[in-house]
Each structure stands twice: as structure tokens, then as C-alpha cells.
Design an enzyme around this catalytic site. Structure first.
Site, PDB file in Angstrom:
ATOM      1  N   GLU A   1       0.797  -1.213   0.000  1.00 18.12           N
ATOM      2  CA  GLU A   1       0.000   0.000   0.000  1.00 18.12           C
ATOM      3  C   GLU A   1       0.837   1.273   0.000  1.00 18.12           C
ATOM      4  O   GLU A   1       0.907   2.006   1.008  1.00 18.12           O
ATOM      5  CB  GLU A   1      -0.975  -0.017   1.188  1.00 18.12           C
ATOM      6  CG  GLU A   1      -1.973  -1.168   1.112  1.00 18.12           C
ATOM      7  CD  GLU A   1      -3.078  -1.103   2.139  1.00 18.12           C
ATOM      8  OE1 GLU A   1      -4.053  -1.849   2.000  1.00 18.12           O
ATOM      9  OE2 GLU A   1      -2.962  -0.295   3.093  1.00 18.12           O
TER      10      GLU A   1
ATOM     11  N   GLU B   1      -5.934  -8.046  -0.351  1.00 16.38           N
ATOM     12  CA  GLU B   1      -6.592  -7.791   0.931  1.00 16.38           C
ATOM     13  C   GLU B   1      -8.040  -7.409   0.664  1.00 16.38           C
ATOM     14  O   GLU B   1      -8.330  -6.600  -0.225  1.00 16.38           O
ATOM     15  CB  GLU B   1      -5.942  -6.638   1.705  1.00 16.38           C
ATOM     16  CG  GLU B   1      -4.591  -6.934   2.307  1.00 16.38           C
ATOM     17  CD  GLU B   1      -4.058  -5.770   3.141  1.00 16.38           C
ATOM     18  OE1 GLU B   1      -4.884  -4.952   3.625  1.00 16.38           O
ATOM     19  OE2 GLU B   1      -2.833  -5.677   3.290  1.00 16.38           O
TER      20      GLU B   1
END
Length: 437
Positions: free
Chosen positions: A167, A351
Site C-alpha cells: 500500500e 486484501e
């Protein structure tokens, strides 16, 4: 759950994800201090000043945790390595205990028939490097390449897949512009440099792993579907800026060798000299794209300094995090990312999950419904031609949720943070019933 394996393409992979600092217990095994330790020790940064020194004690309980993954029938375990556990000073002499831990962990996965999917960096920067400016420092790509080589020389021959940085938006923007994560800055110049150096570091890490003979290398970015709050030109422009910063900046660098004009409008004057020359490194060829998705944002115009946007309210249900539940956004991002950026590369949903105020005594039906709806969105994306190859739940177990401490529970397995007892939830059992088919 309404699904079974046969509802997905042959070879489609299911798995669970965690991260090192959130579960391992950073006080153990010779790990060095990180900027998250310092951030958590600063009053006001983290709920109840909670930290990751013990976390879920995965460092000592990893065998039982891998048994949980095996017993639910997961194909893949997406884990991360702690830079400060491997190199306590960020560079220099490795910590043998840290390397031994990841060696045992990977062997333990293989012994249980689980594919090890490694992420090198999930946010805990060694404090010694933070003291030198961290991601703002132009030497970060060199330091990150050294870390990559150190850990992957040890485990790279056995991991199934690897990605450098989890991320990038959180590492760059959330941490340097919003100030919500370590190092807790609110500085546009720091943000511009961090975001660029993150991508250069990613490229150098890919180069190092290719040099070690590794394959199945990817990038893991987080995404939010973005909707303008109205059809006014101002709200449409604000939503485009948010989308460019959150969703398109990193993909633009990775796949097009360019940054969106809406981002350069604000960050361009603050990027390091010669930044345009780094795209050859940033665009190191990838084998897959990882998509982390949780929610949508409705964005409106806001007066003031760039980027001139603000979040508007939603009428849809929210998770414990206050995030809107919007499965269609996952479908639409998977389709858009493939069409506009990654092409035929396999996409893995690396995710997806929800925080819910779970107790061991009540079934987490809200999480089952959330997962069910998002798996349906994955199916719709596949039907539309998106090359989705895997789906991994966040998270295996309740853990340290960064600045929100331990109260936000994302786990398929409940963790009692006093006794550290693990109790599989109804969502774990529901997934296990069809993952084991």
C-alpha cells in the site's frame, strides 16, 4: 457462504493475509526499534498508546497460527517481513534470529502445503533510517535494495510470490500528508518525495529479486472506488483529484511511466530533481498486480489549498472502521485496473475484509455477508474479462490496527489480547467449509 471452489476458475487461489508488526510481537527476537514504536510512544498518536511490542505473539505461536491456515484450506498465506527484525539498524549486519524466524516460517508453510506470498515492507521502518529522513531520503532505494537482498537471499528460493511494498499510498500520503501513520507528518514536500522514492525503491527491489533468480513478483496497491458527491463541475474535479492521488498515481508510475496531471498540479514543484529519469527503474516488469480494497469514498469540493476535496457522507451501512460497504467498487476497480493499466497480468485481491466488534460468543454474520458480497463482485469482474487469479482475506486474526490500537477486529480468528487465545469465528468456519472442498 453461497460459494464453493467450483464457482471460480480452475486454479483460482484463496488465502489469508497478515503483516509482521501487527501480529509478531516486535519486542522479541532481536528486532530493532522502528518509527512505529516512536509514533506509538508519542501521546495522542495511537488509541490508548497501544503498540506492537507483544501484538499477537506470532513470533512464538507461529506453528499454531500456520495450523489454523492449513486447517481452513487456504492455498496462500500472504505475510510480511519486518525490515528492523532482519536489519535492526536498517543497513549493515543482519540479525541472525530474524532471518532464522522467517526461514522457519517459510519452511512451516511449505510443510503444510501453503504457498508463501511475501511482502517485504508493511510500514515498520527501522528508526535508524527514519532518523535520516526515511522515505524522504533519496538513498532509500539503495537501503531498500540492501534489505531486499539480505532477506531474499535467505528465503527467496522458497517463497511462491513476492512484492516489495504494501500500500504505497499509506506509506506516502497517509503518513506524510495526512499525518495519520508514522512518521506522522503533514508536509507536502515530504509527501512528494516519499511517494516518488517509494516507487523507485519498489523498482530497485524488483531488480534485486530478478537478479537472485526469483519470479512471480508483483506490486500491491490499495484502492478506493471514488464517486463525486454531485454532478457539479467542482465535485467532479475534486473526485478526479482524489482518484488520481489514491488510485492512479502509483499505477501510472508502475505501468505508464508517468504521474497524473491532477497530482503533479500539487506535488510537481516538490518532487526531487530529475524525477522523470527514474521511470525506467519504477517500471521494472511485473508478473501480477495486487489489489487491496475495502471501501468507496464519496468526494465533494472543498475550498482552500490543493487538493481541494473532502469526504461526503453515505447512507450505506458502515463497518467498525466507519467505512462504507460497497462491493461494486471492487468489481469496478478490478475491471478498470486491467483495462487501463495492467492488461493481461493476473490480478490478486491481496486484501479484502471488514472490522467488526466481534466476541467469541456471537457469530460474525456481518463479516460473512461482507465476504460473500465481495466474492460475488470478484465473480462479476471475472465475467467481464478481468484476469483475477486469487482472493485473500484480511485478516487471519485480530491484530494491532496501527493508530487505532487493538479494538478494531478484522480477523477470521478472534484473539483475546490478555490471554492471546485464538478462537476461530463463524466466518473462518464458513470459508473452511468450501475452501476444503
Amino acid at each position: 457462504m453461497q460459494f464453493q471452489r467450483s464457482d471460480f476458475p480452475e486454479g483460482f487461489l484463496f488465502g489469508v493475509a497478515t503483516s509482521s508488526y501487527q501480529i509478531e510481537g516486535h519486542a522479541y527476537g532481536g528486532a530493532g526499534p522502528t518509527h512505529w514504536d516512536s509514533f506509538a510512544a508519542t501521546p495522542g498518536n495511537v488509541v490508548r498508546a497501544e503498540h506492537g511490542q507483544r501484538a499477537c505473539d506470532h513470533y512464538h505461536r507461529w506453528e499454531d497460527d500456520l495450523d489454523l491456515i492449513r486447517d481452513m484450506g487456504a492455498d496462500v498465506y500472504r505475510f510480511s517481513t519486518s525490515w528492523a527484525r532482519v536489519l535492526p539498524e536498517g543497513t549493515g549486519t543482519p540479525n541472525a534470529e530474524g532471518l532464522d524466524f522467517y526461514d522457519r516460517l517459510v519452511d512451516g508453510m511449505l510443510a503444510r502445503g501453503i504457498k508463501p506470498a511475501a511482502t517485504l515492507y508493511h510500514w515498520e521502518l527501522p528508526q535508524a533510517l527514519a532518523d535520516k529522513g526515511g522515505w524522504r531520503n533519496a538513498d532509500m532505494p539503495h537501503w531498500f535494495a540492501e534489505f531486499t537482498e539480505t532477506v531474499m537471499r535467505r528465503i527467496g528460493d522458497r517463497v511462491w510470490s513476492a512484492a516489495p511494498i504494501n500500500e504505497p499510498w499509506c506509506v506516502g500520503w497517509l503518513s506524510h500528508f495526512d499525518g495519520a501513520h508514522a512518521p506522522g507528518m503533514r508536509d507536502i514536500r515530504a509527501t512528494a518525495r516519499a511517494m516518488h522514492h517509494i516507487l523507485v525503491s519498489h523498482g530497485r527491489s524488483i531488480e534485486v529479486m530478478r537478479g537472485l533468480g526469483m519470479g512471480n513478483l508483483g506490486a500491491v496497491c490499495n484502492f478506493e472506488w471514488v464517486t463525486p458527491a454531485s454532478d457539479t463541475p467542482e465535485d467532479i474535479a475534486a473526485a478526479a483529484r482524489y482518484d488520481a492521488i489514491y488510485n492512479r498515481f502509483f499505477l501510472g508510475g508502475l505501468f505508464r511511466g508517468e504521474y497524473p496531471a491532477e497530482v503533479l498540479e500539487g506535488l510537481g514543484p516538490h518532487l526531487p530533481e530529475g524525477w522523470q529519469d527514474d521511470f525506467a527503474t519504477i517500471r521494472a516488469p511485473l508478473d501480477w498486480l495486487g489489489v487491496n480494497y475495502y471501501t468507496r469514498k464519496i468526494i465533494r469540493h472543498a475550498d482552500g489549498a490543493w487538493p481541494n476535496y473532502a469526504e461526503a457522507p453515505t447512507r450505506l451501512p458502515l463497518t467498525q472502521m466507519g467505512w462504507e460497504i460497497y462491493p461494486d467498487g471492487l468489481r469496478d476497480l478490478l475491471i478498470r485496473n486491467a483495462r487501463e493499466y495492467s492488461g493481461d497480468l493476473p490480478i490478486h485481491v491481496t486484501e479484502n475484509g471488514m472490522a467488526n466488534p466481534d466476541t467469541p460468543d456471537a457469530p460474525d454474520t456481518a463479516r460473512i455477508d461482507y465476504l460473500d458480497a465481495h466474492l460475488a463482485a470478484v465473480q462479476e469482474a471475472i465475467a467481464a474479462g478481468a484476469p483475477v487469479a486469487g482472493y485473500y482475506c484480511w485478516s487471519l486474526m485480530d491484530n494491532y490496527e496501527w493508530s487505532l490500537g487493538y479494538e478494531k477486529r478484522f480477523g477470521l480468528v478472534h484473539v483475546d489480547f490478555d490471554s492471546l487465545a485464538r478462537t476461530p469465528k463463524a466466518s473462518y468456519q464458513a470459508l473452511a467449509r468450501w475452501w476444503r472442498d
